[in-house]
Motif scaffolding. Structure first.
Motif, PDB file in Angstrom:
ATOM      1  N   LYS A  68       0.793   1.321  -5.652  1.00  0.00           N
ATOM      2  CA  LYS A  68       1.762   1.111  -4.915  1.00  0.00           C
ATOM      3  C   LYS A  68       2.273   2.430  -4.043  1.00  0.00           C
ATOM      4  O   LYS A  68       2.850   2.450  -3.016  1.00  0.00           O
ATOM      5  N   ASP A  69       2.079   3.538  -4.542  1.00  0.00           N
ATOM      6  CA  ASP A  69       2.564   4.786  -3.888  1.00  0.00           C
ATOM      7  C   ASP A  69       1.204   5.502  -3.113  1.00  0.00           C
ATOM      8  O   ASP A  69       1.478   6.427  -2.500  1.00  0.00           O
ATOM      9  N   LEU A  70       0.274   4.765  -2.906  1.00  0.00           N
ATOM     10  CA  LEU A  70      -0.835   5.308  -2.315  1.00  0.00           C
ATOM     11  C   LEU A  70      -0.744   4.899  -0.727  1.00  0.00           C
ATOM     12  O   LEU A  70      -0.463   3.667  -0.352  1.00  0.00           O
ATOM     13  N   HIS A  71      -1.281   5.664   0.128  1.00  0.00           N
ATOM     14  CA  HIS A  71      -1.397   5.647   1.437  1.00  0.00           C
ATOM     15  C   HIS A  71      -2.726   4.422   1.611  1.00  0.00           C
ATOM     16  O   HIS A  71      -3.480   4.399   0.994  1.00  0.00           O
ATOM     17  N   PRO A  72      -2.590   3.459   2.571  1.00  0.00           N
ATOM     18  CA  PRO A  72      -3.513   2.521   3.119  1.00  0.00           C
ATOM     19  C   PRO A  72      -5.020   3.036   2.895  1.00  0.00           C
ATOM     20  O   PRO A  72      -5.823   2.460   2.456  1.00  0.00           O
ATOM     21  N   SER A  73      -5.337   4.342   3.379  1.00  0.00           N
ATOM     22  CA  SER A  73      -6.290   4.945   3.301  1.00  0.00           C
ATOM     23  C   SER A  73      -6.997   5.295   2.065  1.00  0.00           C
ATOM     24  O   SER A  73      -7.915   5.452   1.915  1.00  0.00           O
ATOM     25  N   GLN A  74      -6.151   5.429   1.208  1.00  0.00           N
ATOM     26  CA  GLN A  74      -6.416   5.934  -0.208  1.00  0.00           C
ATOM     27  C   GLN A  74      -6.769   4.652  -1.228  1.00  0.00           C
ATOM     28  O   GLN A  74      -7.033   4.805  -2.385  1.00  0.00           O
ATOM     29  N   ARG A  75      -6.512   3.479  -0.673  1.00  0.00           N
ATOM     30  CA  ARG A  75      -6.697   2.214  -1.616  1.00  0.00           C
ATOM     31  C   ARG A  75      -8.000   1.783  -1.888  1.00  0.00           C
ATOM     32  O   ARG A  75      -8.132   0.520  -2.484  1.00  0.00           O
ATOM     33  N   ASP A  76      -8.911   1.975  -0.829  1.00  0.00           N
ATOM     34  CA  ASP A  76     -10.362   1.364  -0.836  1.00  0.00           C
ATOM     35  C   ASP A  76     -10.164  -0.047  -0.567  1.00  0.00           C
ATOM     36  O   ASP A  76     -10.851  -0.669  -1.028  1.00  0.00           O
ATOM     37  N   ILE A  77      -9.375  -0.403   0.745  1.00  0.00           N
ATOM     38  CA  ILE A  77      -9.471  -1.651   1.118  1.00  0.00           C
ATOM     39  C   ILE A  77      -9.969  -1.848   2.260  1.00  0.00           C
ATOM     40  O   ILE A  77      -9.737  -0.740   3.311  1.00  0.00           O
ATOM     41  N   ALA A  78     -10.185  -3.027   2.851  1.00  0.00           N
ATOM     42  CA  ALA A  78     -10.493  -3.305   4.468  1.00  0.00           C
ATOM     43  C   ALA A  78      -9.957  -4.528   4.705  1.00  0.00           C
ATOM     44  O   ALA A  78      -9.967  -5.334   3.916  1.00  0.00           O
ATOM     45  N   MET A  79      -9.136  -4.703   5.838  1.00  0.00           N
ATOM     46  CA  MET A  79      -8.584  -5.510   6.372  1.00  0.00           C
ATOM     47  C   MET A  79      -8.955  -6.202   7.792  1.00  0.00           C
ATOM     48  O   MET A  79      -9.370  -5.669   8.565  1.00  0.00           O
ATOM     49  N   VAL A  80      -9.051  -7.518   7.853  1.00  0.00           N
ATOM     50  CA  VAL A  80      -9.349  -8.210   9.187  1.00  0.00           C
ATOM     51  C   VAL A  80      -8.130  -9.038   9.398  1.00  0.00           C
ATOM     52  O   VAL A  80      -7.622  -9.934   8.738  1.00  0.00           O
ATOM     53  N   PHE A  81      -7.795  -8.725  10.732  1.00  0.00           N
ATOM     54  CA  PHE A  81      -6.477  -9.186  11.142  1.00  0.00           C
ATOM     55  C   PHE A  81      -6.649 -10.481  11.869  1.00  0.00           C
ATOM     56  O   PHE A  81      -7.891 -10.772  12.255  1.00  0.00           O
ATOM     57  N   GLN A  82      -5.534 -11.314  12.277  1.00  0.00           N
ATOM     58  CA  GLN A  82      -5.596 -12.517  13.020  1.00  0.00           C
ATOM     59  C   GLN A  82      -5.877 -12.197  14.404  1.00  0.00           C
ATOM     60  O   GLN A  82      -6.770 -12.929  15.048  1.00  0.00           O
TER      61      GLN A  82
END
Length: 366
Positions: A68-82
């Motif tokens: 919850k306190d990590l920057h998006p770049s540090q979460r090891d996720i990838a997002m596909v937007f609408q």
């Protein structure tokens, strides 16, 4: 231990509570679909997992690590937007490779990764084109490729198919399911389309007004809805929800709907406790059929004569609308069944598949 765990998550914008104590846990490789009407909080929940929105309170863990306190770049996720969010000045290959380039991945590795993903998505022939030269479905594949090339721990999809036409949406849905089966990566997917939810998910989370209504497998959510909202939201056509009263005597019971009476075989203790009270009787259209289509394995079938108001042929199915008490009821009959408005025909109710809800709490009784 769950791979993605959300604990008592709350999100407020000033004085408005958008997420109200969300608890969800999914195993590694699971496909969680967040579904609900517009404004229910599903996209906000996805954005908190991504780190695009801060949370007011609660915890988010990925692979046992609090994020919850990590920057998006540090979460090891990838997002596909609408909206796909492709760079119009870059070709397809450059769009897919851009994230890797920003992370300093050597050119040879980037090119190999782009080739691998392009082959997986069957877009090799598009690598030199610009986004403006692509169809909606092709742009969606490129957006997916940009996420896939990173090999993250979690993929996040925010209504990725909502801008596509109906046929292409079905085709892309199949492609996403194939990708999940081949990659085995954990996916969280937002949609307002309950058909997408049913066909893609290993787990469905149904939200309404920022409150989690039910989490379960597609079968659990569809066949055992926790409350009237879930029963009404999941399924097309929607479940018939009919005001009724319950009469229980000794070990038997019946549902009274206007002039209609339906016997209940082996009523539960919880249902018998509602003797003499109003209830909501729920039955899905596929469980109200012409007599010859009734489920032969059902323990209890009740047949009643019903006047037909509307007939709706759809090709593979035929739906008929009748009235019980003050409520319209939809039944699914064989396409070959000869029924016309004004006919009075026997309809078979599969009493093994019916549901009963408390009209005050709206929770399922049994």
């Amino acid at each position: 231990m769950a791979f993605l765990e959300i604990r008592d998550l709350r999100k407020s914008f000033h004085s408005v509570d958008v997420l109200k104590g969300i608890d969800i846990a999914i195993e590694e490789g699971g496909f969680l679909v967040l579904v609900g009407p517009s404004g229910c909080g599903k996209s906000t929940l996805l954005n908190t997992i991504a780190g695009l929105e801060s949370i007011t309170s609660g915890e988010i863990h990925i692979a046992g690590r609090p994020v919850k306190d990590l920057h998006p770049s540090q979460r090891d996720i990838a997002m596909v937007f609408q909206s796909y969010a492709l760079y119009p000045n870059m070709n397809v290959g450059e769009n897919i490779a851009f994230g890797l380039e920003m992370r300093g991945v050597p050119k040879a590795e980037r090119e190999a990764a782009v080739a691998r993903v392009a082959d997986m998505l069957q877009i090799q022939h598009l690598l030199k084109r610009r986004p403006g030269q692509l169809s909606g479905g092709q742009r969606q594949r490129v957006a997916m490729g940009r996420a896939l090339v990173r090999e993250p721990q979690v993929f996040l999809f925010d209504e990725p198919l909502s801008n596509l036409d109906a046929k292409l949406r079905v085709d892309m849905r199949t492609e996403i399911k194939k990708l999940h089966q081949s990659l085995g990566t954990t996916i969280v997917y937002v949609t307002h389309d309950q058909i997408e939810a049913m066909t893609l998910a290993t787990q469905i989370a149904v939200l309404k007004d920022g409150i989690l209504q039910q989490v379960g497998t597609p079968e659990q959510v569809y066949s055992n809805p926790a409350n009237i909202f879930v029963a009404d939201f999941m399924g097309s056509p929607t479940m018939n929800l009919i005001p009724a009263s319950l009469q229980a005597v000794n070990g038997t019971a019946s549902v009274q709907i206007g002039d209609f009476s339906l016997k209940i075989d082996q009523p539960s203790e919880a249902l018998r406790a509602h003797n003499g009270r109003d209830i909501v009787f729920g039955v899905r259209p596929e469980d109200v059929t012409d007599v010859s289509s009734a489920d032969r394995s059902a323990r209890a079938i009740e047949t009643v004569e019903c006047g037909i108001d509307v007939v709706e042929p759809t090709g593979a199915d035929k739906f008929v609308v009748t009235r019980m008490g003050a409520k319209e009821v939809t039944a699914r009959v064989r396409p070959s069944e000869r029924i016309a408005p004004g006919d009075k025909v026997p309809l078979a109710f599969n009493m093994d598949k019916v549901h009963f809800f408390d009209p005050q709490t709206e929770m399922r009784i049994s």
